[in-house]
Design an enzyme around this catalytic site. Structure first.
Site, mmCIF file in Angstrom:
data_model
loop_
_atom_site.group_PDB
_atom_site.id
_atom_site.type_symbol
_atom_site.label_atom_id
_atom_site.label_comp_id
_atom_site.label_asym_id
_atom_site.label_seq_id
_atom_site.Cartn_x
_atom_site.Cartn_y
_atom_site.Cartn_z
ATOM 1 N N GLU A 88 49.289 46.498 43.113
ATOM 2 C CA GLU A 88 49.331 45.742 44.366
ATOM 3 C C GLU A 88 48.813 46.581 45.532
ATOM 4 O OE1 GLU A 88 49.835 42.678 44.571
ATOM 5 O OE2 GLU A 88 51.062 42.061 42.868
ATOM 6 N N ASP A 235 44.659 38.579 33.833
ATOM 7 C CA ASP A 235 43.632 37.860 34.594
ATOM 8 C C ASP A 235 42.528 38.728 35.204
ATOM 9 O OD1 ASP A 235 45.525 38.956 36.281
ATOM 10 O OD2 ASP A 235 45.969 37.112 37.369
ATOM 11 N N GLU A 329 54.212 27.224 39.425
ATOM 12 C CA GLU A 329 53.987 28.574 38.900
ATOM 13 C C GLU A 329 53.707 28.545 37.404
ATOM 14 O OE1 GLU A 329 54.310 32.681 40.569
ATOM 15 O OE2 GLU A 329 53.190 30.839 40.759
ATOM 16 N N GLU A 347 44.345 31.057 44.069
ATOM 17 C CA GLU A 347 43.368 31.082 42.978
ATOM 18 C C GLU A 347 42.631 29.756 42.799
ATOM 19 O OE1 GLU A 347 45.825 34.558 42.554
ATOM 20 O OE2 GLU A 347 46.363 32.439 42.760
#
Length: 917
Positions: A88, A235, A329, A347
């Site tokens: 992150e 991802d 989610e 996204e």
């Protein structure tokens, strides 16, 4: 919309990392209840401001950008004694600083703004890069998942360095930022470390399937979680392989991406679904649900040039959004809610932008309009935009992540922006996974590490601009990649190859090129629509079914194995199939059906394996049905000034009183605090409570007793607020208020339960505004910002929704709790819900090497809705690792091997049942 979010962050939260939009204050790590791994993004470094820097320039807010850069330089401290996520911190903070530096030097070159800038953001980025490097102190080169900004890893005061596992995306999403840092500064060590981590993951891929797992041991390289997909945990690893090739020009990255992509399309892609599989048994689905992070994948497919599946998956996701207003989610293969949260993820907007740029189809502008309307209608609150705690009820979470400003507004603005709206050429930049901008000219800067392209030339110069360009070879002619405006922004806009130089390129080069819109959409503006059309009703009750894997591979041969969802105990053909698989059926006295499997009694080893698969599916189905027996949460919506319905709180339901799910309009009224506050005796201020919704504290008596007392005082509803200081539905499981063991038919008003944190939002509103009106309902109603016709709108909107939406099952655990009598401690007792739909209880299920059984309930003897789509998602062909087309007639696998493999799969299923994003 951006101004509303950004201004509220700067006014109410800065210099904190994030804004808490419901309580209008900053989220400072350590001062708020821990949210677990989610808080690892917070490092006391003004995260949201750094993450937003280049968004300000994209939205043409250059003055605000200049002020923001000065604040970052002056105020941000990167030397805090705090443990943060390497992943992150890299994509948000390091990427934010590099993106800010990229646009700062661009503005300085233009000559109007940032003339004072001397690379201060880059200096901070380099400082942060060195602070992240200790995480790479492993034999494998994979980084530790967390690092202490001040003390690194393994230092006595670091409080980190003992972890053994990391996610694939965590270790594989570093190359863009680290390589850019190396090339901006001339310090190669950052790019070297990121490359080493990528090389290690590539070497550890499962060689027969070419897939990677979700979690890997950073010391040994063993796969800890062996399921593979394109969503959470993996991802951006795939994204960075392709984009690293674009930015750095190294063919090895493109070769790896293409190898992985072929495996994804072979095993994971089941258009329009993308379902996780086992890396060792890629024909075996590992989940019956999908997570929202996979919504980025259609955008990546656009960059790859595989447009058809991108359009299909995007359309499926859009229909889920139209059904629930936001993308949950996680959601099941039959499009029900699996995890109900939505933290305002960007996204889907990202993929919408890329599809519009690739196709020019105005349909995607309508999609963007829907996203904007839903954000304003359901997520906008007085102090910003609040994440959705439950898309079914419309309740909010006190959360506005930095990526909302970094990505969502950037992609939505670019979706609608004309070229003249931009103060710079977006085609000169590549987007990181956090949508930060890195200039493509880095591809020719400090190339000491990168390998030279050998397949075909990768970049050309035009004046002082350097562009990266890939092109198609067709009939010995090279076609420029972007002669229209419809090419994805990542690959540049023009290229000037010498066509006579490359006439010998053969067809194999098609695999090494980016898409050309002239070839993808030859004079057919209806191309995208023709792909979407067969899928227009996929989420609603019509469920088109394509050719399953089994049917595709077997042709007109034997039928695919019986699936648990299709099983009907009254179907003689199904019973015959069970017998062949070694499964016998026993009718129990209470009306249930028990299934027992004896593997040795199966007709063949293949049938035995089908039987084990069938039993495992039945276990999952039974577990799912148990969850569906829970009642969904309810909503408390503040509708008075200045909230106007924009604040929605998650509430627990009650077993007694008015069932809000059967009353469309809900119960609306002003709130009043009762005396005594616990509501355990006669109310002494009935004049204040009459015709109002009573607020009371939990404890000292039964919930039903409280309800009777306020109903007697004239209240039209009640809200019980938890007396446990700091409790929140963010961290505690929601439960259902139970009765007192007596007949509760006399209670006719609605009763809801709020945890302490949510209850205090109402109490704080009372202190500030005195008159506070709320709506108690099963689901938040449409906001009427003018408030002049809210009653009418509530009825009309709710009626409309009722007719257009089918009921979704609740995936959030709702237990039962009852108040204890005075003098005893409160206790929450979880037990099955007797008010659930007519499903029979399921006993515990065990499965052993020899025999396994599962009780089946009556409800499963009826064919479920959308079974066809579910079949398409779950039908699969048995294969061995060594040969995906093994002939079981000629090769019999030992029974012990089959059982050992399936025990491993069962353990994996059990582990995934506990997984969280």
């Amino acid at each position: 919309m951006f101004d509303h979010a950004y201004t509220n962050y700067m006014e109410h939260a800065y210099p904190a990392d994030e804004l808490m939009p419901l309580t209008c204050r900053g989220r400072v790590r350590g001062q708020e209840p821990s949210r677990g791994d989610v808080d690892d993004a917070l490092g006391k470094f003004s995260l949201t401001l750094i993450d937003t820097l280049d968004t300000l320039v994209v939205l043409n807010k250059t003055k605000e950008f200049e002020e923001a850069v000065k604040k970052v330089i002056k105020d941000v401290n990167l030397d805090n004694d705090i443990v943060v996520s390497v992943f992150e911190t890299n994509i948000r903070v390091l990427g934010g600083l590099l993106g800010g530096h990229s646009v700062a030097i661009m503005l300085k070159e233009k000559g109007e703004y940032m003339q004072w800038y001397s690379g201060e953001l880059l200096h901070m980025a380099k400082e942060l890069g060195y602070k992240l490097l200790p995480a790479f102190n492993t034999t494998s080169g994979l980084p530790y998942p967390r690092v202490n900004l001040k003390f690194g890893v393994r230092h006595p005061e670091a409080r980190t360095g003992t972890e053994t596992d990391t996610c694939t995306a965590c270790a594989g999403t570093l190359i863009l930022e680290f390589a850019a840092l190396s090339r901006f500064t001339g310090t190669s060590i950052f790019e070297e470390y990121a490359r080493k981590a990528l090389d290690f993951i590539w070497e550890k891929r499962q060689r027969s399937s070419n897939l990677v797992g979700v979690t890997i041991n950073i010391h040994t390289g063993d796969w800890v979680r062996k399921d593979s997909g394109v969503g959470a945990g993996i991802d951006s690893y795939y994204e960075y392989l392709l984009k690293a090739y674009v930015l750095l020009g190294d063919d090895s990255f493109l070769e790896r991406f293409n190898t992985h992509y072929d495996a994804i399309m072979r095993y994971i892609s089941q258009p329009p679904l993308l379902l996780d599989v086992h890396i060792h048994k890629p024909m075996l689905n590992a989940r019956t649900w999908m997570d929202s992070l996979l919504a980025f994948f259609p955008g990546l497919q656009v960059l790859k040039g595989d447009i058809r599946p991108a359009i299909e998956t995007h359309e499926m996701l859009y229909q889920v959004i139209k059904k629930h207003n936001f993308l949950p989610e996680a959601f099941t293969t039959d499009f029900r809610v699996h995890w109900a949260q939505h933290p305002l993820r960007p996204e889907f907007a990202e993929s919408t932008y890329f599809l519009y740029k690739a196709t020019g189809d105005p349909y995607y502008l309508e999609v963007g309009k829907t996203l904007i309307e839903n954000l304003n209608k359901y997520a906008r609150v007085p102090c910003g935009f609040a994440a959705m705690k439950d898309v079914r009820t419309g309740s909010h979470e006190d959360r506005m992540d930095s990526f909302f400003l970094a990505e969502m507004f950037k992609y939505l603005y670019l979706l609608f922006a004309d070229k003249e709206d931009m103060i710079f050429d977006i085609e000169d930049y590549i987007f990181t996974t956090e949508a930060h901008l890195l200039p493509l000219w880095l591809s020719t800067t400090n190339q000491t590490i990168s390998k030279k392209n050998t397949h075909f030339p990768g970049s050309y110069l035009k004046g002082q601009k350097e562009r990266l360009c890939n092109f198609y070879s067709q009939h010995e002619n090279v076609i420029p990649v972007a002669e229209t405006d419809r090419i994805p922004s990542v690959v540049g806009t023009k290229c000037w190859p010498n066509t006579t130089e490359y006439t010998e390129l053969d067809d194999s080069n098609f695999d090494w090129t980016c898409p050309n819109t002239q070839i993808l959409f030859p004079n057919d503006p209806m191309f995208a629509q023709s792909i979407r059309e067969p899928l227009k009703n996929v989420v609603d009750k019509s469920c088109p079914r394509g050719i399953s894997r089994a049917e595709e591979s077997l042709g007109s041969g034997p039928k695919p194995p019986l699936r648990a969802r299709d099983f009907m105990a009254s179907n003689p053909e199904h019973l015959e199939i069970l017998k062949k698989m070694g499964v016998s059926l026993i009718h129990l006295k209470d009306g249930r059906v028990q299934l027992v499997q004896h593997a040795v009694q199966a007709a063949s080893s293949l049938d035995a394996e089908d039987g084990l698969r069938f039993m495992q599916e039945m276990i999952e189905l039974s577990s799912q049905q148990q969850k569906e027996q829970q009642l969904p949460p309810r909503a408390v919506q503040i509708v008075s000034h200045p909230f106007f319905g924009r604040v929605v709180l998650t509430a627990g339901p009650a077993q007694f009183g008015m069932d809000l799910s059967k009353h469309k309009a809900g119960t609306r009224g002003f709130v009043a605090t009762i005396k005594p506050y616990n509501g355990c005796s006669e109310i002494t201020n009935p004049e204040a409570v009459k015709e109002k919704i009573a607020l009371m504290q939990r404890g000292q008596c039964m919930f039903a007793e409280k309800a009777r007392n306020i109903q007697k005082a004239g209240a039209i509803g009640g809200i019980v607020i938890d007396d446990n200081e700091g409790s929140s539905s963010d961290t505690a499981p929601l439960f259902q208020m139970a009765g007192d063991g007596k007949n509760t038919d006399d209670i006719t008003i609605p009763m809801l339960f709020l945890f302490n944190k949510e209850g205090n939002i109402i109490l704080d509103a009372i202190r500030e505004y005195e008159a506070v009106e709320v709506l108690l309902s099963d689901k938040a109603k449409d906001r009427d910002l003018e408030m002049d016709s809210m009653d009418q709108n509530l009825s009309e909107n709710d009626s409309h929704k009722q007719s257009s939406e089918e009921t979704t099952s609740a995936s959030q655990d709702v237990g039962l709790a009852s108040e204890e009598p005075e003098g005893e401690e409160n206790s929450d007792v979880t037990q099955p819900d007797p008010l659930s739909p007519a499903h029979a209880d399921s006993d515990s299920v065990s499965i052993s090497n020899q025999d396994s059984y599962i009780p089946e309930n009556e409800a499963s003897t009826q064919e479920p809705e959308c079974a066809q789509v579910d079949n398409q998602a779950q039908e699969q062909k048995t294969e061995t690792e060594s040969d995906s087309k093994a002939n079981w007639d000629n090769k019999v696998q030992p029974m012990e091997s089959i059982l050992a493999d399936w025990n491993e799969d069962i353990e994996a299923f059990e582990m995934m049942e506990k997984d969280e994003l």
